[in-house]
Design a protein around this motif. Structure first.
Motif, PDB file in Angstrom:
ATOM      1  N   PRO A  94       1.279  -1.286   0.048  1.00  6.66           N
ATOM      2  CA  PRO A  94      -0.067  -0.744   0.282  1.00  6.66           C
ATOM      3  C   PRO A  94       0.470   1.066   0.246  1.00  6.66           C
ATOM      4  O   PRO A  94       0.262   2.313  -0.200  1.00  6.66           O
ATOM      5  CB  PRO A  94      -0.935  -0.185   1.322  1.00  6.66           C
ATOM      6  CG  PRO A  94      -0.991  -1.559   1.553  1.00  6.66           C
ATOM      7  CD  PRO A  94       0.759  -2.190   0.879  1.00  6.66           C
ATOM      8  N   LEU A  95       2.114   1.515   0.814  1.00  7.48           N
ATOM      9  CA  LEU A  95       3.040   2.438   0.864  1.00  7.48           C
ATOM     10  C   LEU A  95       3.773   2.322  -0.733  1.00  7.48           C
ATOM     11  O   LEU A  95       3.349   3.959  -1.127  1.00  7.48           O
ATOM     12  CB  LEU A  95       4.163   2.374   1.931  1.00  7.48           C
ATOM     13  CG  LEU A  95       3.369   1.832   3.339  1.00  7.48           C
ATOM     14  CD1 LEU A  95       4.267   1.855   4.133  1.00  7.48           C
ATOM     15  CD2 LEU A  95       2.796   3.752   4.263  1.00  7.48           C
ATOM     16  N   LEU A  98       0.548   4.210  -2.833  1.00  8.78           N
ATOM     17  CA  LEU A  98       0.286   5.550  -2.542  1.00  8.78           C
ATOM     18  C   LEU A  98       1.490   6.430  -3.095  1.00  8.78           C
ATOM     19  O   LEU A  98       1.214   7.561  -3.573  1.00  8.78           O
ATOM     20  CB  LEU A  98       0.626   5.552  -0.504  1.00  8.78           C
ATOM     21  CG  LEU A  98       0.415   7.277  -0.173  1.00  8.78           C
ATOM     22  CD1 LEU A  98      -0.566   7.592  -0.572  1.00  8.78           C
ATOM     23  CD2 LEU A  98       1.138   7.307   1.535  1.00  8.78           C
ATOM     24  N   LYS A 259       6.479   9.023   6.208  1.00  8.20           N
ATOM     25  CA  LYS A 259       5.427   7.013   6.618  1.00  8.20           C
ATOM     26  C   LYS A 259       7.096   6.316   6.938  1.00  8.20           C
ATOM     27  O   LYS A 259       6.704   4.917   6.813  1.00  8.20           O
ATOM     28  CB  LYS A 259       5.042   7.054   4.846  1.00  8.20           C
ATOM     29  CG  LYS A 259       3.545   7.573   5.067  1.00  8.20           C
ATOM     30  CD  LYS A 259       3.316   7.815   6.468  1.00  8.20           C
ATOM     31  CE  LYS A 259       1.688   9.611   6.288  1.00  8.20           C
ATOM     32  NZ  LYS A 259       2.373  10.717   6.032  1.00  8.20           N
ATOM     33  N   TYR A 263       8.014   2.705   8.933  1.00 11.77           N
ATOM     34  CA  TYR A 263       7.413   1.673   8.211  1.00 11.77           C
ATOM     35  C   TYR A 263       8.648   1.217   8.675  1.00 11.77           C
ATOM     36  O   TYR A 263       8.617   0.139   8.940  1.00 11.77           O
ATOM     37  CB  TYR A 263       7.819   1.458   6.546  1.00 11.77           C
ATOM     38  CG  TYR A 263       8.544   0.530   5.552  1.00 11.77           C
ATOM     39  CD1 TYR A 263       6.945  -0.090   5.173  1.00 11.77           C
ATOM     40  CD2 TYR A 263       9.385   0.563   5.535  1.00 11.77           C
ATOM     41  CE1 TYR A 263       7.929  -1.025   4.712  1.00 11.77           C
ATOM     42  CE2 TYR A 263      10.314  -0.242   4.751  1.00 11.77           C
ATOM     43  CZ  TYR A 263       9.020  -1.933   4.572  1.00 11.77           C
ATOM     44  OH  TYR A 263       9.329  -2.799   3.541  1.00 11.77           O
ATOM     45  N   ILE A 348      -1.745   5.680   5.018  1.00 12.35           N
ATOM     46  CA  ILE A 348      -1.700   5.601   4.025  1.00 12.35           C
ATOM     47  C   ILE A 348      -3.426   7.474   4.577  1.00 12.35           C
ATOM     48  O   ILE A 348      -2.576   7.855   3.218  1.00 12.35           O
ATOM     49  CB  ILE A 348      -2.815   5.077   3.645  1.00 12.35           C
ATOM     50  CG1 ILE A 348      -1.880   3.246   3.234  1.00 12.35           C
ATOM     51  CG2 ILE A 348      -3.483   4.761   1.928  1.00 12.35           C
ATOM     52  CD1 ILE A 348      -1.045   3.342   2.712  1.00 12.35           C
ATOM     53  N   SER A 349      -3.704   6.838   5.018  1.00 11.17           N
ATOM     54  CA  SER A 349      -4.980   8.337   5.107  1.00 11.17           C
ATOM     55  C   SER A 349      -4.114   9.884   5.439  1.00 11.17           C
ATOM     56  O   SER A 349      -4.486  10.621   4.564  1.00 11.17           O
ATOM     57  CB  SER A 349      -5.546   8.416   6.225  1.00 11.17           C
ATOM     58  OG  SER A 349      -6.701   9.357   6.060  1.00 11.17           O
ATOM     59  N   GLY A 351      -1.259  10.714   4.550  1.00  8.86           N
ATOM     60  CA  GLY A 351      -0.789  10.703   3.079  1.00  8.86           C
ATOM     61  C   GLY A 351      -1.328  11.623   2.485  1.00  8.86           C
ATOM     62  O   GLY A 351      -1.072  12.198   1.657  1.00  8.86           O
ATOM     63  N   SER A 404     -11.585   9.367   5.372  1.00 12.60           N
ATOM     64  CA  SER A 404     -10.778   8.647   5.774  1.00 12.60           C
ATOM     65  C   SER A 404      -9.294   8.756   6.547  1.00 12.60           C
ATOM     66  O   SER A 404      -9.024   7.954   7.933  1.00 12.60           O
ATOM     67  CB  SER A 404      -9.750   7.861   4.670  1.00 12.60           C
ATOM     68  OG  SER A 404      -8.323   9.484   4.424  1.00 12.60           O
ATOM     69  N   LEU A 486      -8.524  -2.214   1.315  1.00 12.13           N
ATOM     70  CA  LEU A 486      -6.921  -1.485   1.889  1.00 12.13           C
ATOM     71  C   LEU A 486      -6.523  -2.851   3.019  1.00 12.13           C
ATOM     72  O   LEU A 486      -5.390  -2.540   3.372  1.00 12.13           O
ATOM     73  CB  LEU A 486      -7.476  -0.137   2.827  1.00 12.13           C
ATOM     74  CG  LEU A 486      -5.670   0.489   2.963  1.00 12.13           C
ATOM     75  CD1 LEU A 486      -4.943  -0.332   2.133  1.00 12.13           C
ATOM     76  CD2 LEU A 486      -5.786   1.975   3.587  1.00 12.13           C
TER      77      LEU A 486
END
Length: 506
Positions: A94-95, A98, A259, A263, A348-349, A351, A404, A486
């Motif tokens: 997902p990253l 994004l 992020k 991570y 994610i949100s 971002g 989100s 997601l």
């Protein structure tokens, strides 16, 4: 040729090679020249193609397995057993998506606003995109470290060349904080290499280490990741960097680069050092809650819109680290999984939302060359389309249900409640403080009577600006109303991580 076999290398090196090509085109320092127009279009095409290729990571991803997927491994430096080793799971995929989603929007947003050295500007973002994708997919420790540090160079140039009046100060502060914070991470990798004979991150996960070893290595990783998040009290570089960075730099910094810290905790600290992570979990929760509450009050005092959003980012990223380290306070996998999943959804949100808010500030700055809240008022009267987007993103930033911003925060708050009611109380403060500083800014900037002649002369969004903000608005609402795709993508990986972490190495 099966593109999926080398998709991670393509996503890493295509934007880097494209950035180099754009850089070689040159532009004569004239943003209006035909060559500059060709360069801009080339940069956009490369970014869009990279994003479209990245969708393969979603369509071909097997959410039922926690094993690494799309793996590529080649010997790189045989003398030291260093490999070019890439692979992703439900945390990194997902990253990466994004990253490839945000980059084309940044290029479109800066389409006509960058007058000085546009080729170098867009090339820097393409190269930065490739390096960030490489970090999220690297499974060799030395490769991870090289890409991690290499990211600093394009961002250093973006802030230092196209930034504000105090750009040199902000750039040096950004570089020194993030570079020095990462030096001990290299030391930790070398120590683990001496123990295993490899830099393979998956081998590090199974290495038996004493509690003392885990604590020292955890601190080494912490200094690198805490600065990048950034956590309190090593957060002071971020507001300066955001204020002085051009709009595109602020977007990438908030949406993607922050992020990297979260991570790093998931990829390195928790799986390699479960007992060390447990030993420091109380401190990590305390630092996270301080970021949520204290930084929220600091945001209330800001007069500069960019600085307010920057402090808001620190507070929201506090939710991420809080969710990651609740595991040992909860003591049950379901609740711990909720917190960790919530932290990932929040990344994610954030971002999307923070990137959108910095773009909104950039729209006003392009017209009035001011970020001071006091210089505005009644913008809705002259820019109704812009006002609608700004209000939507502000409500998402405050955690409005249906956006989100609500999903991840709600999951972390529920997990906090399972751990300790006081954790939940202080975590929930962000909903109050977030609404307070965000809506205070919206009230002063958007609503009321037209404040002055400059506001009266403002023009509403053009087609390019409307498209960029519209795409981000759709993404914010989609995740807010339908987060299942997601969440499903990361659930198996997170459950596997929790099972691994719960098995002490001692």
């Amino acid at each position: 040729m099966d593109v999926t076999q080398n998709i991670l290398s393509i996503l890493t090196w295509l934007p880097i090679a494209g950035g180099a090509a754009v850089l070689l085109m040159g532009d004569g320092n004239d943003a209006a020249s035909p060559r500059a127009a060709t360069m801009r279009m080339s940069a956009l095409v490369i970014a869009i193609v990279t994003f479209l290729l990245s969708t393969i990571l979603y369509t071909s991803f097997d959410a039922a397995t926690a094993s690494m997927q799309f793996v590529e491994r080649y010997s790189w430096i045989p003398a030291f057993n260093v490999d070019y080793y890439l692979g992703i799971d439900g945390i990194s995929a997902p990253l990466i998506i994004l990253t490839t989603f945000i980059t084309p929007l940044v290029i479109i947003a800066g389409w006509s606003n960058i007058k000085t050295r546009p080729a170098q500007y867009f090339a820097a973002f393409l190269i930065l995109e490739g390096l960030m994708v490489g970090v999220f997919s690297a499974l060799d420790g030395l490769l991870f470290y090289i890409l991690w540090e290499a990211m600093l160079v394009p961002m250093f140039l973006i802030i230092g060349i196209w930034g504000g009046q105090r750009r040199i100060y902000a750039t040096m502060k950004f570089f020194l904080y993030t570079f020095l914070g990462s030096v001990l991470m290299l030391v930790a990798f070398i120590y683990l290499y001496n123990k295993t004979g490899t830099y393979d991150l998956l081998v590090f996960r199974d290495l038996p280490l004493s509690l003392l070893e885990q604590k020292f290595i955890f601190v080494a990783f912490l200094l690198a990741f805490a600065v990048k998040v950034p956590m309190w009290p090593v957060h002071t570089w971020l507001p300066d960097a955001h204020v002085e960075a051009p709009t595109g730099g602020s977007v990438i910094l908030a949406a993607i680069m922050l992020k990297m810290g979260g991570y790093g905790f998931l990829r390195l600290s928790l799986p390699i050092l479960p007992d060390g992570s447990q030993a420091f979990s109380g401190m990590m929760i305390a630092l996270s809650l301080i970021a949520v509450v204290y930084i929220g009050f600091v945001a209330l005092a800001q007069k500069d819109m960019k600085k307010l959003i920057a402090y808001s980012s620190i507070a929201h990223m506090g939710f991420v680290t809080l969710g990651f380290f609740l595991l040992w306070q909860i003591g049950q996998q379901s609740g711990a999984g909720l917190g960790m999943t919530g932290g990932m959804v929040q990344m994610i949100s954030h971002g999307l939302v923070s990137g959108a808010m910095f773009l909104c500030v950039g729209v006003l700055y392009d017209r009035m060359h001011s970020r001071e809240i006091a210089d505005y008022g009644g913008v809705v009267n002259t820019m109704p389309k812009y006002a609608a987007f700004m209000v939507l993103f502000s409500l998402a930033n405050a955690g409005l249900p249906g956006t989100s911003g609500f999903v991840g925060e709600f999951m972390v708050i529920i997990a906090s409640f399972k751990a300790n009611v006081w954790f939940a109380f202080f975590a929930a403060m962000t909903l109050i403080l977030g609404a307070a500083y965000t809506l205070w800014m919206v009230k002063r900037v958007i609503f009321g009577a037209v404040a002055n002649d400059k506001v009266a002369a403002l023009t509403d969004l053009n087609g390019r600006e409307f498209m960029v903000l519209g795409i981000l608005a759709a993404a914010v609402l989609l995740i807010g109303l339908w987060p299942a795709p997601l969440v499903d993508m990361m659930t198996t990986t997170i459950n596997n991580l929790l099972e691994h972490v719960s098995q002490s190495k001692l």
